[in-house]
Write an enzyme that holds these catalytic residues in place. Structure first.
Site, PDB file in Angstrom:
ATOM      1  N   ASP A 101      33.706   1.322  14.150  1.00 28.80           N
ATOM      2  CA  ASP A 101      32.923   2.511  14.493  1.00 28.80           C
ATOM      3  C   ASP A 101      31.482   2.388  14.016  1.00 28.80           C
ATOM      4  O   ASP A 101      30.602   3.071  14.518  1.00 28.80           O
ATOM      5  CB  ASP A 101      33.529   3.751  13.810  1.00 28.80           C
ATOM      6  CG  ASP A 101      34.730   4.280  14.565  1.00 28.80           C
ATOM      7  OD1 ASP A 101      34.842   4.012  15.765  1.00 28.80           O
ATOM      8  OD2 ASP A 101      35.561   4.975  13.948  1.00 28.80           O
ATOM      9  N   GLN A 135      58.466  19.544   1.036  1.00 33.18           N
ATOM     10  CA  GLN A 135      59.806  19.766   1.602  1.00 33.18           C
ATOM     11  C   GLN A 135      60.707  18.602   1.198  1.00 33.18           C
ATOM     12  O   GLN A 135      61.487  18.725   0.265  1.00 33.18           O
ATOM     13  CB  GLN A 135      59.731  19.973   3.117  1.00 33.18           C
ATOM     14  CG  GLN A 135      59.203  21.372   3.479  1.00 33.18           C
ATOM     15  CD  GLN A 135      59.165  21.648   4.966  1.00 33.18           C
ATOM     16  OE1 GLN A 135      59.882  21.061   5.765  1.00 33.18           O
ATOM     17  NE2 GLN A 135      58.313  22.582   5.372  1.00 33.18           N
ATOM     18  N   VAL A 139      37.270 -11.113  -1.151  1.00 33.86           N
ATOM     19  CA  VAL A 139      38.081  -9.894  -1.140  1.00 33.86           C
ATOM     20  C   VAL A 139      37.436  -8.834  -2.025  1.00 33.86           C
ATOM     21  O   VAL A 139      37.216  -9.056  -3.204  1.00 33.86           O
ATOM     22  CB  VAL A 139      39.520 -10.182  -1.640  1.00 33.86           C
ATOM     23  CG1 VAL A 139      40.320  -8.890  -1.681  1.00 33.86           C
ATOM     24  CG2 VAL A 139      40.194 -11.178  -0.721  1.00 33.86           C
ATOM     25  N   CYS A 167      49.414   0.005  -1.876  1.00 39.63           N
ATOM     26  CA  CYS A 167      50.043  -1.093  -1.119  1.00 39.63           C
ATOM     27  C   CYS A 167      49.034  -2.153  -0.711  1.00 39.63           C
ATOM     28  O   CYS A 167      49.412  -3.265  -0.372  1.00 39.63           O
ATOM     29  CB  CYS A 167      50.778  -0.547   0.104  1.00 39.63           C
ATOM     30  SG  CYS A 167      49.670   0.156   1.344  1.00 39.63           S
ATOM     31  N   ALA A 213      64.339  13.232   7.635  1.00 42.46           N
ATOM     32  CA  ALA A 213      65.404  12.650   8.469  1.00 42.46           C
ATOM     33  C   ALA A 213      65.211  13.031   9.936  1.00 42.46           C
ATOM     34  O   ALA A 213      65.122  12.167  10.799  1.00 42.46           O
ATOM     35  CB  ALA A 213      66.767  13.100   7.968  1.00 42.46           C
ATOM     36  N   THR A 255      41.021  -4.320   2.625  1.00 37.59           N
ATOM     37  CA  THR A 255      41.513  -3.504   3.744  1.00 37.59           C
ATOM     38  C   THR A 255      41.534  -4.298   5.042  1.00 37.59           C
ATOM     39  O   THR A 255      42.141  -3.867   6.016  1.00 37.59           O
ATOM     40  CB  THR A 255      40.634  -2.258   3.940  1.00 37.59           C
ATOM     41  OG1 THR A 255      39.282  -2.694   4.108  1.00 37.59           O
ATOM     42  CG2 THR A 255      40.733  -1.320   2.765  1.00 37.59           C
ATOM     43  N   CYS A 300      56.933  16.721   7.188  1.00 35.92           N
ATOM     44  CA  CYS A 300      57.792  17.909   7.027  1.00 35.92           C
ATOM     45  C   CYS A 300      57.048  19.225   7.153  1.00 35.92           C
ATOM     46  O   CYS A 300      57.494  20.132   7.833  1.00 35.92           O
ATOM     47  CB  CYS A 300      58.443  17.912   5.646  1.00 35.92           C
ATOM     48  SG  CYS A 300      59.568  16.564   5.297  1.00 35.92           S
ATOM     49  N   GLU A 346      65.307  23.788  13.613  1.00 34.50           N
ATOM     50  CA  GLU A 346      64.813  23.053  14.784  1.00 34.50           C
ATOM     51  C   GLU A 346      64.016  23.903  15.766  1.00 34.50           C
ATOM     52  O   GLU A 346      63.257  23.360  16.564  1.00 34.50           O
ATOM     53  CB  GLU A 346      66.006  22.471  15.559  1.00 34.50           C
ATOM     54  CG  GLU A 346      66.861  21.522  14.760  1.00 34.50           C
ATOM     55  CD  GLU A 346      68.145  21.199  15.505  1.00 34.50           C
ATOM     56  OE1 GLU A 346      68.199  20.119  16.102  1.00 34.50           O
ATOM     57  OE2 GLU A 346      69.058  22.041  15.514  1.00 34.50           O
ATOM     58  N   GLY A 352      71.778  20.164  13.764  1.00 35.24           N
ATOM     59  CA  GLY A 352      71.999  21.298  14.674  1.00 35.24           C
ATOM     60  C   GLY A 352      71.632  22.635  14.064  1.00 35.24           C
ATOM     61  O   GLY A 352      72.173  23.661  14.450  1.00 35.24           O
TER      62      GLY A 352
END
Length: 1335
Positions: free
Chosen positions: A368, A116, A266, A77, A803, A270, A154, A1266, A1085
């Site tokens: 840093d 997962q 460039v 990205c 989710a 970053t 997950c 859960e 649930g």
């Protein structure tokens, strides 16, 4: 990308194939190019800022100087495609595929259950794969380091690390630290007493194909020829709005810099990349030097090391490691300080992209490295057409003084770092929200030089980061201290003076003002101790050592590779071999996840004429909309339409949820309108041009306290009560009252909310593809918005990339927003929320405020409790009332309190509406219970675990709402947890440790759990299924449950395989849709397997009953024979299955009911170590025992428990949402919201599934999705235990409440000491803070 004159061809390779892009646009990044141009959707979009690792790919380049090929990971990205000239890119598709062959990395990640939802898996694969290309037999540390830049929401990381460990030659046998014994041996005696066998292997290593490095794809020879070509020329790429120039010689570069002085240089992109994306910076020209040898070198002399500005931080790391190994220790103090910080700076991908020159010259205030370089007296070598010059990398440079700056035409050539000398000490110190891949809250570089042989200060430097708009030098303080001895009086003056010199104003950006002030002097104290220890080592006679109990303050927490054991019940040897129930079967999509071939919504190929949607959200919390001016947006190229509330044909406000704001806005982040355009970039650009005029409305309610003041609620009070509370308070020994705040939590599912809405030609039909937990709800909202019957709307749900409750109600609203746009324009709409919009619009877990009054006896027995709960519901109803009901019903946890009253109300505020989140109120409510139990223990001077045990349910009992249950499995989990975790022995060891260490403290806590499953309304527990048997014997199973990574589809295949008595390979599950199974209830649930499993079982049993006559006639026949015969006999081979639901109810008038079908019991014990000076904590070990009854799939169940535990640990420790007093959410990306990474998980992690009976559920199983969430609170209470030890030693014995989350800030400020006493404090009435808590 339109063609322009004299634009060069961009040549690079992707997965071994040559790419020639004739119209390379500098504004296009590699992620977009891979996904949308080359149609390689395996690489995922997770955040767009390099912070999550979902888009990790491998870049390989040939270095003509060394004749070596360099492989390194990057986040696609942030990589502009123009920077890839001459590079080879490998994506997950190039590593291996189901169609050709899968790679060992992919196979092992899948078979070790390291996936997962699968959305982060391609990035994980690429991080491990790139490591193996460089180190085919990596060390354990290298594996942990390679994964540090990848987030997973997950799994909890353990199985991912384990899959990487299988490539390591280091011992993979887990040995109890130091003893060399396997931790299984000491526990054998526990196993022998049981009838059942305990298993510990969730996968079979013998199945793994070996890794053969010789089989990896070769580097394209053409790229070697290109790199060695002596006649390289300058390249120019002209985009729509920008130009990218790649010089190939230093002279070219200097000419360009003189011609375009404002153009950014460039290299790794970053710094420039995120500022373009997130702050709308614009640059017409980019200059990007490609591999100039003058910028890539290391030169070591007798005095120091010079490193080329083009070196990546990863290359800098290697160079410094080499120097440290070659030089004597006294010369390498600066290098070792830099190496310590390089280990945790960002993640491996960013370290391989960012360059030393870029880092130095961009001078981020949180850097840093720069403070250490400055403390070490580094020098920057600059060059321009005018010639070369040196400037010191010092306070003037870092504070951006005009006279110490670069001239516009200058570039950094290299950085010179001198060796340290014997009497010169250099240190780097930092504290962040999370140990790795997080900006520092405060960091520092410090150095001191002494007159040889003395402790008299000759030269002193202190540089601090994150305390102001730039890195700040405490020059004045340092000047005053020259000539002083390095002793306690000097330290006292230094602390006072540095606090005067570096003043953080009370309303400073970033907040945490008192904490940051404390860190300034706490870090100085750490440096003081380090130097004292260093002097003592040089001459023990002359310089006294620091006190023995202070030594642990010198060391930062180490980063260890996590290890653990998972224990579960072996399958009964009498079970038929092809029956998969009870076996740790791999997730049915795991291999596809690991190869990137699992299709998520945005991976679907483009639909003809599709448009992209970008939303415009409110910037005010409560205001009247005066006007919406979209004229500028509509004038932009590619923009097709702007959609507002006027365009909704049906309900714009359905059940209190508003699609598009009309007349007024009620929170920051409410959708006002949406822009549809032919590309996503254009839609986003146009959305910024929509002008909305507001007029503020009072009141603006942000916090729970403000809601209580204004009497602003979303529903009536809910209450349960037993016994006589008022009466009981009269007869107790003691009464305590308190208040607990539990802040909210962001779901941070890896796949943001994504929709594809396709309008059909006839009958007003519409098809939606989306990731949701509740397709029926989306269908309802879309039908209502479009004013058509639900039968015209079809929702397809194949899988969601995580989710956690965030895709129950929110997709209905957002899906309707997309559907309205598709309906108005008559073209398909693709709607993908950016991470920052997703975090802003969809909100998360409800913040909670609890007030309690507890009456108890001196022996710890609690006789009466009166508790009030308030949750921050946000601006619309959503699920707040139900969450509040669950909070009230679950508010006793595992304790019997004879006189108990609990009340609660959801508050209506001007925040985005909070929603369902894993655990649904339980993790917030029960932490309050444990807090008051801990407070009772403190008042009685008893250990908390003793008070827990005294008050725990002991025999068959009724809950406060009169539901009968048997707590036997709870007692068993509790007992086993205490025994097998060696709790008491470790508690004594921790007490011993605490006596010997003043600044570090250890704490242990064990918490019990009685978790509720399902819903208190029967109709919410129903489910249906549809099973087809085809004539070749293959079976298609469809049900109403949604797959979000929890393995529901896998378990359904196991159920069907057992019921139909056929191998799993015969059974296929494709997707969930409203088209096949109507009116399905949400998958939430913890009930997915319970209810859908019963429905699938019912359908299979109906089919088997129909087949019985055929089977009886031909008992020796094959499945295929029986199916063929049944068809000949006209027996229907398709049926629906149905489960009516668990019979549950709750009568709020009577305050009683059988609210839940059953309970899941558990206990967890955690041990932490806390650094009292900084507030950092390290999780050393966690033991979890969960009553799983009979696990249908132990691998999936343990995966759920571990993942939920880590998510819960995040909720209670480092995950912190920050809001402005005006209700603006600041935490909108992985940069400002920190979920746990691989370094946060327990160093030792033991999970045991405890066996019990649960005849009500399918195969006597239990829903475990859960339950693990709340067990994360054992970390919070272990921190509480450690902080209590620190406070006790400092003479503070009063009971205190630790609210959630226990961030480093809260931990540090609760460990009160001379440093917290020294800082200036501000009167809260004199300023408005930067951020507030909303609980």
């Amino acid at each position: 990308m339109p063609s322009l004159p004299n634009s060069d061809e961009l040549i690079f390779f992707v997965n071994g194939r040559k790419v020639i892009e004739k119209n390379a646009d500098p504004e296009v990044n590699l992620l977009f190019y891979l996904r949308k141009i080359l149609r390689l959707p395996g690489t995922k979009y997770g955040c767009g800022g390099g912070g999550c690792g979902a888009c990790t790919v491998m870049v390989s380049r040939y270095d003509p100087e060394t004749k070596k090929i360099h492989h390194y990971p990057v986040t696609a990205c942030l990589v502009p495609i123009c920077s890839l000239y001459g590079a080879a890119v490998t994506t997950v598709e190039g590593v291996g595929s189901i169609k050709t062959r899968i790679h060992p990395v992919q196979e092992r990640l899948a078979k070790c259950h390291g996936t997962q939802c699968g959305f982060c898996s391609p990035g994980m694969v690429m991080s491990i794969y790139t490591l193996l290309r460089n180190h085919p037999e990596p060390t354990l540390d290298q594996i942990t380091e390679a994964l540090g830049g990848n987030l997973c929401r997950c799994t909890g990381y353990r199985p991912i690390v384990e899959s990487g460990k299988t490539f390591s030659v280091e011992s993979t046998v887990c040995q109890v630290k130091g003893s060399g014994k396997c931790c299984m041996d000491q526990e054998e005696r526990f196993f022998m007493t049981r009838q059942e066998q305990i298993c510990t292997k969730l996968y079979n290593e013998e199945e793994f194909q070996p890794l053969d490095p010789s089989q990896e794809p070769i580097f394209p020879p053409e790229l070697i020829r290109m790199a060695e070509d002596p006649n390289k020329r300058m390249l120019t790429f002209l985009g729509e709005r920008t130009t990218w120039i790649t010089p190939v010689t230093l002279n070219d570069l200097l000419e360009l810099k003189a011609k375009f002085p404002k153009a950014p240089l460039v290299m790794g992109n970053t710094a420039v990349g995120p500022s373009i994306k997130f702050t709308d910076e614009f640059h017409p020209v980019f200059i990007s030097p490609l591999r100039l040898p003058e910028l890539h070198f290391v030169d070591t002399t007798d005095d120091g090391v010079t490193i080329g500005a083009g070196y990546s931080l990863a290359q800098l790391n290697d160079a410094l490691h080499f120097t440290v190994s070659e030089q004597p220790k006294e010369k390498t103090k600066t290098y070792r300080a830099l190496l310590k910080h390089l280990r945790t700076l960002a993640g491996a991908q960013i370290r391989n992209m960012a360059t030393l020159g870029g880092h130095v010259v961009s001078r981020p205030n949180f850097s840093d490295l720069n403070p250490i370089l400055a403390a070490g007296n580094a020098v920057i070598n600059l060059i321009s057409k005018e010639g070369e010059r040196q400037i010191p990398l010092d306070g003037h440079f870092l504070e951006r003084s005009p006279e110490a700056n670069l001239k516009p035409e200058e570039i950094v050539l290299s950085v010179y770092i001198p060796h340290s000398t014997p009497w010169h000490f250099v240190s780097g110190l930092r504290q962040a929200q999370r140990q790795e891949n997080a900006f520092a809250i405060v960091n520092a570089g410090m150095s001191v030089k002494f007159e040889d042989g003395t402790a008299r200060i000759k030269d002193l430097h202190m540089f601090y980061g994150s305390v102001g708009p730039t890195v700040v030098s405490a020059a004045h303080t340092c000047q005053q201290l020259i000539g002083r001895r390095w002793d306690d009086p000097m330290l006292g003056d230094a602390c006072r003076w540095v606090l005067e010199e570096i003043y953080i104003p009370p309303a400073a950006e970033g907040g945490m003002v008192e904490y940051r002030r404390t860190l300034i002097i706490s870090l100085l104290f750490k440096f003081y101790l380090k130097v004292r220890r260093g002097l003592n080592k040089m001459d023990p006679q002359k310089f006294p050592d620091i006190p023995e109990n202070f030594t642990s303050a010198l060391e930062d927490f180490p980063i260890e590779t996590p290890q653990g054991i998972q224990m579960f019940q072996c399958v009964d040897p009498k079970q038929p071999p092809q029956d998969p129930v009870g076996h740790p079967v791999m997730h049915q999509s795991a291999i596809k996840h690991a190869t990137g071939e699992a299709v998520f919504v945005d991976d679907m190929p483009p639909v003809a004429q599709e448009l992209f949607l970008a939303v415009v959200t409110s910037t005010r919390a409560h205001a009247k909309i005066i006007s919406i001016d979209a004229s500028e947006a509509l004038a932009l190229p590619g923009v097709v339409d702007v959609i507002t509330a006027e365009d909704v044909p049906g309900d714009n406000n359905h059940n209190g949820e508003v699609l598009y704001a009309q007349n007024e806005v009620i929170c920051v982040g409410q959708i006002v309108c949406a822009v549809a355009a032919d590309t996503y970039a254009r839609a986003r650009e146009a959305a910024k041009k929509v002008k909305i005029a507001y007029e503020d409305i009072e009141p603006r309610i942000i916090t729970i306290e403000q809601a209580l003041e204004h009497n602003s609620f979303l529903s009536v009070e809910k209450k349960i009560e037993q016994g006589n509370v008022e009466q009981a308070f009269k007869y107790v020994d003691q009464i305590i009252e308190g208040e607990v705040h539990v802040e909210g939590q962001e779901h941070f599912y890896m796949e943001t909310q994504t929709f594809l809405a396709i309008p059909k030609e006839e009958d007003k039909e519409m098809v939606l593809h989306l990731g949701t937990q509740y397709p029926t709800h989306v269908q309802e909202f879309v039908a209502a918005a479009l004013n058509v019957p639900r039968s015209r709307i079809v929702c397809h749900m194949k899988r969601a990339g995580g989710a956690f409750g965030g895709k129950v109600t929110k997709p209905a609203l957002l899906g309707a927003v997309a559907a309205v746009a598709a309906n108005k324009i008559g073209r398909p709409i693709r709607f993908v929320l950016e991470r920052e919009d997703d975090m802003l619009i969809t909100a998360g877990r409800h913040p909670l405020l609890a007030r309690y009054k507890i009456g108890f006896m001196n022996n710890g027995v609690v006789k009466a409790a009166d508790v009030e709960f308030y949750i921050n519901g946000g601006c619309t109803p959503d699920e707040s009332e139900l969450v509040l009901e669950f909070v009230v019903l679950k508010s006793e946890n595992a304790y019997y309190i004879p006189n108990f009253r609990c009340r609660g109300r959801p508050c209506k505020t001007n925040l985005p509406s909070n929603t369902a989140f894993r655990g649904f109120g339980f993790p917030q409510a029960t932490v309050v219970v444990e807090a008051y139990i801990t407070a009772v223990a403190s008042q009685c001077d008893l250990p908390p675990e003793e008070v827990r045990e005294i008050n725990m349910y002991k025999r068959i009992s009724k809950t406060a709402y009169k539901q009968t249950f048997n707590p036997e499995p709870l007692r068993r989990c509790w007992k086993e947890c205490l025994e097998k975790s060696s709790f008491y022995a470790r508690k004594l060891a921790a007490e011993e440790f605490n006596k010997k260490n003043y600044w570090k403290k250890r704490g242990l806590a064990v918490v019990p759990m009685k978790f509720t499953i399902g819903m208190p309304m029967t109709y919410y527990n129903q489910a249906a299924a549809l099973v087809h048997i085809y004539l070749d014997g293959s079976v298609l199973v469809i049900h109403g449950g949604c797959e979000m990574g929890q393995g529901l589809y896998t378990k359904m295949i196991q159920v069907a395989s057992r019921e139909l008595n056929i191998p799993q390979s015969y059974i296929h599950l494709s997707e969930t849709s409203t088209f096949t199974v109507p009116n399905a209830i949400f998958t939430a649930g913890s009930m997915g397997t319970d209810i859908n499993g019963k429905a699938v079982q019912n359908a299979c049993q109906i089919l088997m009953a129909r087949l019985q006559p055929v089977i009886r006639k031909n008992p020796q026949g094959s499945w295929e024979d029986w199916i063929a015969k049944a068809f000949e006999e006209s027996i229907s081979l398709s049926t629906t299955g149905y489960f009516k639901g668990y019979q549950t109810n709750m009568d709020w008038e009577k305050e009683e009911g059988n609210a839940f079908p059953y309970y899941v019991y558990g206990a967890s014990c955690s041990e932490v170590e806390v650094d009292c000076l900084t507030g950092a904590h390290k999780l050393l070990r966690t033991d979890i025992f969960v009553d799983a009854a009979f696990s249908i799939n132990p691998a999936l169940d343990i995966g759920q428990i571990e993942g939920a535990f880590i998510q819960g640990m995040g909720l209670y420790t480092i995950e912190e949402l920050k809001y402005s007093p005006e209700g603006v959410l600041y935490s909108r990306s992985p940069d400002d919201y920190k979920i746990p990474t691989v370094t946060e998980i327990p160093e030792e992690f033991y999970v045991t599934l405890v066996r019990s009976q649960n005849p009500i559920a399918i195969y006597s199983s239990k829903g475990l999705g859960e339950a693990g969430m709340f067990l994360g609170s054992s970390v919070l209470f272990a921190i509480y235990d450690a902080v209590t030890a620190a406070r006790r030693e400092r003479g503070l014995t009063k009971t205190f409440t630790l609210s959630s989350p226990a961030t480093p800030e809260l931990i540090r400020m609760t460990c009160v000491d001379q440093f917290t006493d020294m800082i200036p404090r501000d009167d809260p009435s004199t300023f408005t803070p930067w951020s507030i808590h909303v609980s």
